[in-house]
Design a protein around this motif. Structure first.
Motif, PDB file in Angstrom:
ATOM      1  N   GLY A  47       0.813  -1.191   0.000  1.00 47.20           N
ATOM      2  CA  GLY A  47       0.000   0.000   0.000  1.00 47.20           C
ATOM      3  C   GLY A  47       0.860   1.261   0.000  1.00 47.20           C
ATOM      4  N   VAL A  52      -4.375  -0.422  -3.602  1.00 43.63           N
ATOM      5  CA  VAL A  52      -4.076  -1.660  -2.889  1.00 43.63           C
ATOM      6  C   VAL A  52      -5.314  -2.531  -2.708  1.00 43.63           C
ATOM      7  CG1 VAL A  52      -4.360  -0.587  -0.603  1.00 43.63           C
ATOM      8  CG2 VAL A  52      -2.965  -2.645  -0.843  1.00 43.63           C
ATOM      9  N   SER A  87      -4.641  -5.614   6.745  1.00 48.96           N
ATOM     10  CA  SER A  87      -5.608  -4.991   5.838  1.00 48.96           C
ATOM     11  C   SER A  87      -6.424  -3.875   6.471  1.00 48.96           C
ATOM     12  CB  SER A  87      -6.549  -6.057   5.263  1.00 48.96           C
ATOM     13  OG  SER A  87      -7.257  -6.711   6.304  1.00 48.96           O
ATOM     14  N   GLU A 121      -2.289  -1.134   6.504  1.00 47.62           N
ATOM     15  CA  GLU A 121      -2.476  -0.541   5.171  1.00 47.62           C
ATOM     16  C   GLU A 121      -2.913   0.918   5.273  1.00 47.62           C
ATOM     17  OE1 GLU A 121      -1.627  -1.700   2.421  1.00 47.62           O
ATOM     18  OE2 GLU A 121      -1.766  -3.878   2.398  1.00 47.62           O
ATOM     19  N   GLU A 130       4.108  -3.793   4.851  1.00 49.21           N
ATOM     20  CA  GLU A 130       3.576  -2.933   5.910  1.00 49.21           C
ATOM     21  C   GLU A 130       3.995  -3.408   7.300  1.00 49.21           C
ATOM     22  OE1 GLU A 130       2.050  -1.128   2.754  1.00 49.21           O
ATOM     23  OE2 GLU A 130       1.534  -3.214   3.086  1.00 49.21           O
TER      24      GLU A 130
END
Length: 216
Positions: free
Chosen positions: A11, A44, A160, A164, A198
């Motif tokens: 991301g 993303v 997620s 992100e 990440e």
């Protein structure tokens, strides 16, 4: 001078980290200069949906279009600023008009250099469950182990829904460290791969007592 191309946005936080690290490390070697970098930024969440639904042909074409955009902007080589899209790296490399740098290859080489034979892997659900991150190390007799299904789902949610977005929760940091500790105690891993770009937002080498492979 070689112009570096980054397929970014996968991301945004990791893309920023790539840019910072590339410019910082280059500038240390060449104090009077900075690298030439071009970035093509993708969404993303669109990429994650394609990966989760197994729409590999669409994923390949989307990534290939980004690479061609980088080439048109002057890039001589390209890298994907995410681990999970490497599930189609071989297919993408065969179609790419410019050389691609593989995170997985670099990871395997680093583990081999450290003479380690068993490491853990953290990342998105697809990265931990798909075989692409295990195959390359296996060629060098390196075993890659992953957490339990429950832990995989929890780590995927941390990535997620938090990382992100640039959100780093202390509770999530504790959970990740606990997972690594369990892999060390029960699977006897010698190191752990941060197989999501990440994850370094939440973990660093100083947090663990084993080798940490930060693949940003």
């Amino acid at each position: 001078m070689v112009t570096i191309g980054l397929v970014g946005g996968m991301g945004p936080e990791s893309t920023l980290d790539y840019y910072r690290q590339l410019t910082s490390k280059y500038q240390k070697r060449h104090p009077q200069s900075y690298p030439e970098i071009v970035i093509d930024s993708l969404d993303v969440y669109q990429i994650l949906k394609l990966e989760e639904k197994g729409q590999t042909e669409t994923l390949i074409q989307k990534l290939l279009t980004s690479i061609k955009n980088l080439q048109a902007s002057g890039a001589d080589v390209a890298a994907l600023t995410a681990n999970t899209p490497h599930m189609v790296f071989d297919e993408l490399q065969a179609l790419s008009p410019i050389p691609l740098i593989s995170i997985v290859d670099v990871t395997a080489n680093a583990i081999k250099h450290n003479q380690q034979s068993k490491v853990g892997l953290l990342g998105t659900k697809m990265t931990m469950k798909e075989p692409f991150y295990k195959n390359k190390p296996a060629e060098n007799r390196i075993q890659v182990v992953v957490p339990s299904d429950e832990q995989i789902n929890h780590i995927h949610a941390i990535i997620s829904s938090e990382l992100e977005l640039g959100v780093v929760k202390q509770s999530s940091n504790v959970y990740l460290l606990k997972t690594i500790a369990q892999l060390k105690d029960y699977d006897h891993i010698q190191g752990v791969i941060l197989g999501c770009t990440e994850l370094p937002l939440a973990l660093s080498a100083s947090d663990v007592s084993i080798s940490l492979y930060d693949m940003v």
